[in-house]
Design a protein around this motif. Structure first.
Motif, PDB file in Angstrom:
ATOM      1  N   ASP A 180     -43.587  71.903  41.949  1.00 40.70           N
ATOM      2  CA  ASP A 180     -44.836  71.132  41.943  1.00 40.70           C
ATOM      3  C   ASP A 180     -45.064  70.323  43.225  1.00 40.70           C
ATOM      4  N   HIS A 210     -47.701  70.432  45.186  1.00 32.71           N
ATOM      5  CA  HIS A 210     -49.102  69.994  45.348  1.00 32.71           C
ATOM      6  C   HIS A 210     -49.251  69.449  46.770  1.00 32.71           C
ATOM      7  N   ASP A 255     -46.934  75.591  41.660  1.00 33.05           N
ATOM      8  CA  ASP A 255     -47.882  74.503  41.921  1.00 33.05           C
ATOM      9  C   ASP A 255     -47.738  74.000  43.355  1.00 33.05           C
ATOM     10  N   HIS A 297     -42.853  78.723  36.115  1.00 35.22           N
ATOM     11  CA  HIS A 297     -43.481  77.428  36.405  1.00 35.22           C
ATOM     12  C   HIS A 297     -43.411  76.520  35.181  1.00 35.22           C
ATOM     13  N   HIS A 342     -43.800  71.981  36.053  1.00 36.38           N
ATOM     14  CA  HIS A 342     -45.115  71.889  35.416  1.00 36.38           C
ATOM     15  C   HIS A 342     -45.414  70.550  34.735  1.00 36.38           C
ATOM     16  N   HIS A 376     -44.369  67.525  35.225  1.00 37.40           N
ATOM     17  CA  HIS A 376     -44.263  66.321  36.064  1.00 37.40           C
ATOM     18  C   HIS A 376     -43.526  65.211  35.312  1.00 37.40           C
TER      19      HIS A 376
END
Ligand SMILES: [Fe+2]
Length: 342
Positions: free
Chosen positions: A124, A126, A154, A253, A273, A275
């Motif tokens: 993740d 991002h 992600d 994920h 996924h 968080h």
């Protein structure tokens, strides 16, 4: 490309004709490249078609209709509420405080040659909306010791739109990671990113499997596409080359497929996924995991039947780049043979 996908792509193109042609040409090139790799266009066409539908309707569709990460007007509301509560700036600072966690996993079927084998797990990112976390990650990475790196999806901030800012921000991060690197796509990612990700040295596992060897022994590393939103995961295909009884790891994920993975015979499942809730009550109690998952599988190490699992709380933050009572992490999974001293 199917007529449906092409028509949807054309209708989604509101810009000048030349830009539209460029985009269609790029999609054709990606499909050809994936076709060579995957032996057919079916899966890539399916993924791209669902992405196109999603971009036209950001409230989402599929079996679970509502996904908060797709409801972009809620972002400013959350940001405003956090500012009113006085938590926003602390949450922003926390979002850059990336921790290194160690997870020792004792495994029955691990070949002795892999005793002590270490996987660096990053989830993740991002990357385009978490500059502070990316900078901290770049500081941490050169000092780490590991045998192999896995990325569990992600990479992009939003769930739609351009992806180039995310892959551009990942490039200097990837330059600090030792090869080999394997990855899977998440629900924020587009399959159009795959050529860029592979060009920067990530072997993307699109419902595929690779053999990892050490000394004269081997283990299997499989990866599936997103099972949370796009639902184009195919465990059966990913596991098809794994001999019965062989030691195997699955990258997904989302850990939501923990039951399918355990009963397919995987020894270890690595995912992200959730968080970890990202914004949590004191004691790291999540308000939501945005997943169909028992709470104890939402963060950290867990076990389901004979399969070990780990859910990374991730490096980046989504919706709003804040973290409360849930610091970001990267993880070193150290694999040990059950019964042998560490
Ligand atoms: Fe995420």
């Amino acid at each position: 490309m199917s007529a449906g996908v092409r028509t949807a792509e054309i209708s989604a193109c509101f810009t000048a004709n030349s830009v539209c042609h460029q985009r269609l040409a790029m999609i054709e090139a990606i499909l050809s490249r994936l076709e060579q790799r995957l032996g057919g266009r079916f899966y890539a066409r399916q993924r791209l078609g669902i992405e196109t539908d999603h971009e036209a309707q950001i409230f989402g569709q599929g079996l679970t209709f509502f996904h908060i990460e797709n409801w972009y007007s809620v972002h400013s509301v959350i940001r405003g509420l956090l500012k009113l509560s006085g938590l926003y700036w602390r949450g922003r600072a926390n979002a850059a405080r990336v921790q290194v966690r160690i997870n020792d996993v004792h495994l029955k079927r691990l070949p002795p040659a892999f005793h002590g084998f270490t996987l660096l797990h990053i989830s993740d990112l991002h990357a385009d909306m978490n500059e502070g976390a990316m900078q901290r990650l770049e500081e941490i990475l050169p000092g780490l010791s590991y045998d192999l790196c896995v990325l569990t999806g992600d990479y992009r901030g939003a769930t739609f739109g351009p992806f180039e800012a995310a892959t551009a921000r990942m490039r200097p991060v990837l330059a600090r990671i030792k090869q080999p690197v394997y990855g899977v796509l998440g629900n924020h990612d587009t399959i159009r990113m795959v050529p860029d990700l592979e060009d920067m040295g990530i072997r993307m596992l699109l419902n595929e499997c690779e053999l990892v060897t050490r000394a004269s022994a081997s283990i299997y590393l499989a990866g599936i596409d997103d099972a949370h939103y796009f639902r184009v995961d195919n465990i059966e295909k990913a596991a098809s080359a794994i001999p019965h009884g062989a030691f195997s790891i699955l990258l997904s994920h989302t850990p939501e497929i923990y039951r399918q993975a355990a009963h397919a015979g995987f020894d270890l499942l690595l995912g992200g996924h959730t968080h970890g809730g990202q914004v949590c009550l004191p004691g790291s109690i999540p308000l939501t995991l945005e997943s169909n998952l028992p709470r104890h599988l939402g963060a950290g190490a867990w076990k389901y039947h004979a399969m070990a699992g780990y859910t990374s709380v991730g490096v980046g933050s989504s919706i709003v780049a804040v973290r409360i009572n849930c610091l970001p992490e990267i993880t070193l999974h150290r694999l040990w043979c059950e019964g042998l001293p560490q």
